[in-house]
Motif scaffolding. Structure first.
Motif, short mmCIF file in Angstrom:
data_model
loop_
_atom_site.label_atom_id
_atom_site.label_comp_id
_atom_site.label_asym_id
_atom_site.label_seq_id
_atom_site.Cartn_x
_atom_site.Cartn_y
_atom_site.Cartn_z
N ARG A 110 5.25 10.10 -4.91
CA ARG A 110 5.94 11.28 -4.38
C ARG A 110 7.34 11.41 -4.98
O ARG A 110 7.79 12.51 -5.33
CB ARG A 110 6.02 11.19 -2.85
N ALA A 111 8.02 10.28 -5.10
CA ALA A 111 9.36 10.33 -5.70
C ALA A 111 9.29 10.80 -7.15
O ALA A 111 10.12 11.60 -7.60
CB ALA A 111 10.00 8.95 -5.62
N ASP A 112 8.30 10.31 -7.87
CA ASP A 112 8.14 10.75 -9.26
C ASP A 112 7.84 12.24 -9.34
O ASP A 112 8.35 12.94 -10.23
CB ASP A 112 7.01 9.96 -9.94
N GLY A 113 7.04 12.75 -8.37
CA GLY A 113 6.75 14.18 -8.36
C GLY A 113 8.01 15.01 -8.09
O GLY A 113 8.23 16.04 -8.74
N ILE A 114 8.81 14.54 -7.12
CA ILE A 114 10.06 15.27 -6.82
C ILE A 114 10.99 15.26 -8.02
O ILE A 114 11.60 16.28 -8.38
CB ILE A 114 10.74 14.63 -5.59
N ILE A 115 11.09 14.10 -8.68
CA ILE A 115 11.97 14.01 -9.86
C ILE A 115 11.47 14.93 -10.97
O ILE A 115 12.26 15.63 -11.62
CB ILE A 115 12.04 12.55 -10.33
N LYS A 116 10.16 14.97 -11.18
CA LYS A 116 9.61 15.83 -12.23
C LYS A 116 9.83 17.31 -11.92
O LYS A 116 10.16 18.10 -12.81
CB LYS A 116 8.12 15.54 -12.41
N ASN A 117 9.64 17.69 -10.63
CA ASN A 117 9.91 19.08 -10.25
C ASN A 117 11.38 19.43 -10.45
O ASN A 117 11.72 20.52 -10.93
CB ASN A 117 9.52 19.31 -8.79
N ALA A 118 12.26 18.49 -10.06
CA ALA A 118 13.69 18.75 -10.26
C ALA A 118 14.02 18.88 -11.75
O ALA A 118 14.81 19.77 -12.14
CB ALA A 118 14.51 17.63 -9.63
N GLU A 119 13.40 18.03 -12.55
CA GLU A 119 13.63 18.13 -13.99
C GLU A 119 13.13 19.46 -14.54
O GLU A 119 13.78 20.08 -15.39
CB GLU A 119 12.94 16.96 -14.71
N ALA A 120 11.97 19.90 -14.02
CA ALA A 120 11.43 21.19 -14.48
C ALA A 120 12.33 22.35 -14.07
O ALA A 120 12.62 23.26 -14.89
CB ALA A 120 10.02 21.40 -13.92
N GLN A 121 12.81 22.34 -12.80
CA GLN A 121 13.73 23.38 -12.37
C GLN A 121 15.03 23.35 -13.16
O GLN A 121 15.60 24.39 -13.51
CB GLN A 121 14.01 23.22 -10.87
N GLU B 224 0.81 -1.22 0.00
CA GLU B 224 0.00 0.00 0.00
C GLU B 224 0.85 1.27 0.00
O GLU B 224 0.48 2.27 -0.60
CB GLU B 224 -0.92 0.01 1.22
N GLN B 225 2.00 1.23 0.68
CA GLN B 225 2.83 2.42 0.80
C GLN B 225 3.74 2.64 -0.40
O GLN B 225 4.07 3.78 -0.73
CB GLN B 225 3.68 2.34 2.08
N ILE B 226 4.15 1.58 -1.04
CA ILE B 226 5.08 1.72 -2.16
C ILE B 226 4.51 2.58 -3.28
O ILE B 226 5.21 3.47 -3.79
CB ILE B 226 5.50 0.33 -2.66
N PRO B 227 3.26 2.40 -3.71
CA PRO B 227 2.75 3.27 -4.80
C PRO B 227 2.74 4.74 -4.45
O PRO B 227 3.12 5.59 -5.28
CB PRO B 227 1.33 2.72 -5.03
#
Length: 344
Positions: A254-265, A246-249
């Protein structure tokens, strides 16, 4: 004629009449006997025909196979339906091909334990009672009838031998709790191999452990406690795995969101740096062309950004006002600064 003479004459007439009647009766009785004999012969022929017909036809059911024996030579009959044979010269024997079974370690009729069959010793020198149920079917009717006297009894003896051999190689804990599936598979492989070597026309379908327990009540309760603890362990592991799943997804999201924000920055900063480089290159090109004008323009732009509230007056060399920056009204309290004084 005297009375005595008359009586004798009547007697002779009566005797003669009786003789005639007897001869007639004998002749009519002979004809009746011939008719009875003919009827009896017809009935006997009909009975013989019925017996021959009865012995000439036989039926094989859907779940049966037959063996046709002709002067000692056996021939399998596998097709269901009506068949014919030579009466009295051929014999038919039928074999049930459905899945059948027998128990080892207990009586199926009374459900009573047979300790002589169920009591076994394990690899760690413990005793245990194990009950089995064996399922089988006849694979070759000819061999099942003629290769051995009692193929089911042979299968039972082979099963007992394989069961004891396999269980003697496992500890008591495996026999009672975790190793039942592996034990069943190993026993089945051994029985199938033995039946293939003996080739008696019988096939093992499956063998299952019905029950396994230690021979004393105290040991039985101890093993039940062990089994309960293992089930509790499995339950805890299952709950932990469920929580993890349940927690892994969500963590992955959240990890995907952080990576996408970092990529955007990253993209934004690269674009900004690229724009600044382009601007600097453009300014440098202008500086190369007109160094003085470019330097003064940069100075004025810098002063405007550093002192946004001041009004800058640019005077010419003869003291006349040339430019006022910014181009606004002089009304207000904002002090005036001349470019000449600032540059000094």
């Amino acid at each position: 004629m005297s009375d005595s003479a008359r009586n004798r004459a009547n007697g002779f007439e009566t005797l003669g009449g009786n003789k005639n009647n007897f001869s007639k009766s004998f002749k009519s009785g002979g004809s009746d006997n011939k008719a009875v004999m003919k009827i009896a012969a017809v009935i006997a022929v009909l009975i013989l025909l019925l017996v021959v017909a009865w012995n000439s036809a036989y039926k094989i059911g859907e779940q049966e196979q037959g063996v046709l024996v002709t002067f000692g030579k056996a021939q399998p009959i596998t097709e269901p339906g009506l068949h014919f044979k030579i009466p009295f010269a051929q014999q038919i024997r039928k074999v049930n091909t459905t899945i059948q079974g027998f128990s080892i370690g207990y009586d199926m009729a009374t459900n009573q334990a047979k300790e002589s069959e169920s009591l076994m010793i394990t690899s760690d020198y413990n005793f245990v009672n194990v009950d089995f149920f064996v399922e089988y079917r006849y694979s070759d009717p000819v061999k099942a009838l003629y290769a051995s006297k009692n193929p089911v009894e042979i299968l039972k003896n082979v099963s007992k031998s394989c069961i004891r051999t396999v269980i003697s190689g496992y500890p008591v804990d495996a026999v009672l709790t975790t190793g039942k599936g592996e034990i069943q598979s190993s026993i089945k492989e051994r029985i199938i191999a033995d039946l293939e070597r003996q080739d008696i026309g019988i096939q093992l379908v499956n063998i299952t452990i019905q029950d396994s327990e230690p021979p004393t009540q105290t040991i039985m309760e101890a093993f039940k406690a062990v089994e309960t603890a293992k089930q509790g362990k499995e339950t805890a592991l299952n709950n932990a795995n469920k929580y993890r799943n349940e927690q892994i997804p969500s963590a992955q999201a959240r990890a995907d969101g952080i990576i996408k924000n970092a990529e955007a920055q990253k993209t934004e900063r690269i674009n900004e740096a690229t724009a600044q480089v382009a601007r600097f290159n453009a300014m440098y090109a202008e500086y190369v062309k007109n160094p003085l004008v470019t330097r003064e323009r940069m100075f004025y732009e810098t002063m405007e950004s550093v002192l946004p509230g001041l009004k800058i007056v640019i005077e010419g060399t003869n003291g006349e006002t040339q430019t006022i920056l910014p181009l606004e009204s002089f009304i207000g309290d904002t002090p005036l600064v001349s470019a000449e004084s600032v540059t000094q």
